[in-house]
Design a protein around this motif. Structure first.
Motif, PDB file in Angstrom:
ATOM      1  N   GLY A 120      -7.394  15.487  -7.949  1.00 56.86           N
ATOM      2  CA  GLY A 120      -7.217  16.931  -7.281  1.00 56.86           C
ATOM      3  C   GLY A 120      -8.950  17.221  -7.371  1.00 56.86           C
TER       4      GLY A 120
ATOM      5  N   LEU B  96     -15.230  19.738   0.262  1.00 58.96           N
ATOM      6  CA  LEU B  96     -16.406  20.337   0.142  1.00 58.96           C
ATOM      7  C   LEU B  96     -17.537  19.346   1.124  1.00 58.96           C
ATOM      8  CD1 LEU B  96     -16.760  21.523  -3.543  1.00 58.96           C
ATOM      9  CD2 LEU B  96     -16.615  22.994  -1.371  1.00 58.96           C
TER      10      LEU B  96
ATOM     11  N   CYS C 153     -10.932  17.719  -3.926  1.00 62.28           N
ATOM     12  CA  CYS C 153     -11.940  18.915  -3.931  1.00 62.28           C
ATOM     13  C   CYS C 153     -13.175  18.478  -3.457  1.00 62.28           C
ATOM     14  CB  CYS C 153     -12.013  19.940  -4.958  1.00 62.28           C
ATOM     15  SG  CYS C 153     -12.890  21.048  -4.991  1.00 62.28           S
TER      16      CYS C 153
END
Length: 137
Positions: A3, A11, A7
């Motif tokens: 995860g 980004l 992420c």
């Protein structure tokens, strides 16, 4: 752990897109789809300039449109033979669709005959507009 990697990847991709978008916004460039398109005084609602015409497509709630209006007005005041025409995009949807205007402000640089020679999407810099006018003559 997976995860966190997803992420970070999202980004990084969003940041890269943001930087690229900011660098391209406001740049005056040639678009192949504008080749041969000509706009006359009757379609623009104002007379063409002797050397060039700066056509700005704006909308009522567009903050960069006000700054663009100021920049283009200054350029038209300094460079002889250049006219600035502002068009309300919402009131001229047929012209917006025909010219493929996707966001405001969009600035078209026309030569003395009304042919589109350059286009800027977003707020252009004064130096870029003046340089584009040199190519329009």
């Amino acid at each position: 752990m997976a995860g966190l990697l997803v992420c970070v990847a999202v980004l990084a991709a969003a940041s890269a897109y943001g930087v690229l978008h900011k660098r391209r916004s406001g740049r005056v460039r040639v678009r192949g789809r504008d080749d041969g398109k000509r706009l006359g005084a009757d379609r623009l609602g104002g007379e063409l300039g002797e050397r060039a015409t700066l056509v700005q497509f704006s909308s009522a709630f567009c903050a960069p449109c006000r700054a663009t209006r100021r920049v283009l007005g200054e350029v038209a005041g300094v460079v002889p033979g250049v006219t600035h025409i502002e068009i309300d995009a919402e009131a001229h949807l047929d012209l917006v669709r025909e010219l493929d205007i996707l966001k405001t402000p969009t600035v078209l640089v026309l030569d003395a005959d009304g042919h589109i020679v350059r286009r800027a999407t977003g707020q252009p810099r004064k130096a870029d507009v003046i340089a584009a006018l040199g190519e329009a003559v």
